[in-house]
Design an enzyme around this catalytic site. Structure first.
Site, PDB file in Angstrom:
ATOM      1  N   SER A 153       0.805  -1.228   0.000  1.00 21.82           N
ATOM      2  CA  SER A 153       0.000   0.000   0.000  1.00 21.82           C
ATOM      3  C   SER A 153       0.838   1.277   0.000  1.00 21.82           C
ATOM      4  O   SER A 153       0.698   2.141   0.870  1.00 21.82           O
ATOM      5  CB  SER A 153      -0.928  -0.015   1.205  1.00 21.82           C
ATOM      6  OG  SER A 153      -1.604  -1.230   1.254  1.00 21.82           O
ATOM      7  N   ARG A 168       8.090   6.119  -3.668  1.00 21.80           N
ATOM      8  CA  ARG A 168       8.377   6.840  -2.428  1.00 21.80           C
ATOM      9  C   ARG A 168       7.620   6.150  -1.308  1.00 21.80           C
ATOM     10  O   ARG A 168       6.621   5.461  -1.544  1.00 21.80           O
ATOM     11  CB  ARG A 168       7.929   8.310  -2.512  1.00 21.80           C
ATOM     12  CG  ARG A 168       6.449   8.471  -2.791  1.00 21.80           C
ATOM     13  CD  ARG A 168       5.998   9.924  -2.899  1.00 21.80           C
ATOM     14  NE  ARG A 168       4.567   9.991  -3.148  1.00 21.80           N
ATOM     15  CZ  ARG A 168       4.009   9.933  -4.336  1.00 21.80           C
ATOM     16  NH1 ARG A 168       4.768   9.810  -5.409  1.00 21.80           N
ATOM     17  NH2 ARG A 168       2.697   9.985  -4.484  1.00 21.80           N
ATOM     18  N   ASP A 206      -3.567  -1.520  -2.339  1.00 20.96           N
ATOM     19  CA  ASP A 206      -4.754  -1.902  -1.561  1.00 20.96           C
ATOM     20  C   ASP A 206      -6.057  -1.361  -2.165  1.00 20.96           C
ATOM     21  O   ASP A 206      -7.109  -1.991  -2.072  1.00 20.96           O
ATOM     22  CB  ASP A 206      -4.631  -1.501  -0.076  1.00 20.96           C
ATOM     23  CG  ASP A 206      -4.262  -0.047   0.135  1.00 20.96           C
ATOM     24  OD1 ASP A 206      -3.954   0.649  -0.848  1.00 20.96           O
ATOM     25  OD2 ASP A 206      -4.260   0.398   1.303  1.00 20.96           O
TER      26      ASP A 206
END
Ligand code: BGC
Length: 524
Positions: A153, A168, A206
């Site tokens: 996620s 990132r 997710d």
């Protein structure tokens, strides 16, 4: 000034009115288009290579793991092929030190270890027969290897169904050597070190998992348009027309994908919507929170919407009131001194004085507290936050500010949902997603969200996350804001069906692993 007035003044700073919402929707739509055309835009709009949503008939046994912001979950999912599934799962909190580990190996070896423990506990026979085969040198059969969907996620530049480079970290994670690496390969390497019968078959955000799971469990005639998470972090993935994802055709590194459905799920990464603050609200508390975060200047939308941050915004707002000795919040009336610590009823070790000290679940407690004199709120302040003898006026002041922060978060969430509903043109058509695989005529309707809107007119949104699940009235605030947007209005708002896709990311990852690892008999 009386405490109630001061609290109202602070609460008003969180007002995000009708015009603000409308302006933000326009900006969101602009950024959606920009992100579809080029890399490096504020909205990442990541093509996921998933070109169809399931229809509920899929079958098989799959594994999924889910590295969210707070927990790591391992599950196995038996898809029964009739829109239902059974799920076995284990969950561990991710140790804080691993979120900021020196090397990615520390984190990923921990994850593989949890998979091993899960297999030994829940799939003992499978696990030990695999170990026996390895020892005796017997051939390991392809079908004995679990296909695993990896729900990861965080923003990933996906370059194939089970390949993606970490762009990132977000949500307080910070492990520098992982940035730019293929997170599937990192996990597979650790799985191989433990000789587990598991292949990382699919990499899934997710939100994509939530969209897939919602489509599986609630197919009806309408494919789900959007999967969204309002939890520790926030994000959404939606079904986009392939020909609008122009950066796919101009990127020579883009992997292969099925073009037949004419659609692809796009992971917006809306946590970074409007990082340059063209339309987002920006109170002094938002400014301070951002400045002291591990990633200043980015994930600006997420920092105003999601569970990781709302408690901290409240804490900063309360501390600002406490700094003024004339404001009678948590004051010991018998003390005349002006020093903050010595005149308050706040324990010096109270989490109120520490960054991230207030949990967002406290906002949910405040919003749901209907006890006389706000007893629940006062008890929680005492028990969890070391603030004693809180008066009903104090509790009311805290509640007013907390409610304003929660309401703003919900209205901002509506901006994202509205922009996607508008931009995909769903309001103009009674649409069935072309990407929804066929054969779903026989599916029954009861989905619990019971609306009178004809199935073909429903615009289905699957959601998950602690905020939508536990913050009282979150959806009502979202709906109120949706109605205020001209293009949607009351008629449009009624057509938007929002349903929780519980355990969505696990089931969704299994569904994508299914598609990715299709070995004939598994799928039908
Ligand atoms: C991440 C997203 C994720 C969301 C919800 C954000 O911080 O960047 O990839 O979908 O949190 O978990």
């Amino acid at each position: 000034m009386a405490l109630a007035e001061q609290a109202k003044r602070v609460a008003d700073e969180f007002e995000f009115g009708k015009e603000d919402v409308r302006k933000a929707v326009k900006e969101f739509i602009r950024e959606m288009d920009e992100g579809l055309q080029k890399d490096g835009a504020e909205l990442s709009q990541i093509p996921t290579y998933v070109t169809a949503v399931p229809n509920g008939t899929e079958k098989g046994l799959y594994m999924a793991v889910d590295l969210g912001g707070t927990n790591f979950r391992v599950c196995s999912i038996q898809l029964h092929g009739n829109t239902t599934f059974s799920l076995t799962q284990s969950k561990v909190a991710i140790p804080r030190e691993l979120m900021v580990a020196k090397t990615s190996k520390e984190l990923f070896s921990f994850l593989a270890k949890q998979i091993e423990v899960f297999l030994k506990t829940h799939h003992e026979d499978h696990y030990f027969s695999h170990i026996r085969r390895r020892k005796t040198g017997d051939q390991i059969k392809e079908e004995e290897i679990f296909n695993l969907g990896f729900t990861f996620s965080f923003p990933v530049q996906q370059i194939g169904i089970n390949k993606g480079l970490l762009m990132r970290w977000t949500k307080g994670f910070d492990i520098q050597d992982a940035v730019g690496k293929d997170v599937c390969a990192l996990l597979q390497a650790e799985i191989n070190e433990l000789h587990l019968p598991v292949r990382v078959a699919a990499l899934v955000n997710d939100t994509v998992g939530t969209l897939m799971a919602r489509s599986y469990t609630s197919p009806g005639k309408t494919g789900t348009l959007l999967g969204a998470i309002f939890g520790t972090g926030t994000n959404g993935a939606y079904v986009e027309k392939l020909d609008k994802v122009t950066k796919l055709t101009s990127n020579k590194d883009a992997g292969d994908y099925d073009k037949s459905t004419g659609e692809m799920i796009v992971n917006t990464e809306w946590g970074s919507f409007d990082n340059s603050l063209r339309t987002l609200p920006n109170t002094p508390y938002d400014v301070e929170l951002d400045a002291k975060s591990v990633n200043p200047g980015i994930q600006m939308f997420e920092k105003r919407v999601s569970g990781m941050f709302l408690g901290e915004i409240l804490r900063l707002a309360l501390v600002s009131l406490l700094k003024d000795p004339k404001i009678p919040l948590f004051r010991d009336e018998n003390s005349a001194q002006n020093d903050v610590h010595s005149t308050t009823q706040i324990h010096e070790d109270s989490p109120l004085w520490k960054q991230w000290g207030i949990d967002t679940s406290f906002l949910s407690i405040c919003a749901g507290d209907q006890s006389p004199g706000y007893r629940m709120t006062r008890q929680t302040l005492d028990k969890d936050y070391g603030i004693t003898a809180v008066s009903a006026e104090d509790a009311e002041a805290v509640r007013v500010i907390a409610a304003a922060i929660g309401r703003r978060a919900a209205r901002l969430s509506a901006v994202a949902i509205a922009a996607i509903v508008i931009e995909t043109g769903r309001l103009n058509s009674s649409s069935t997603s072309a990407a929804t695989t066929e054969k779903k005529e026989s599916v029954e309707a009861p989905r619990g969200e019971g609306s009178s809107v004809a199935d073909k007119d429903v615009i289905d949104v699957g959601v998950d996350g602690s905020l939508v699940e536990f913050y009282p009235g979150f959806e009502d605030h979202v709906r109120q804001a949706l109605m205020e947007i001209e293009e949607i209005g009351e008629a449009g708002e009624k057509r938007i069906r929002i349903g929780i896709a519980k355990d969505g990311s696990g089931v969704g990852a299994a569904l994508i692993a299914l598609v990715a690892g299709r070995v004939g008999e598994d799928s039908e």
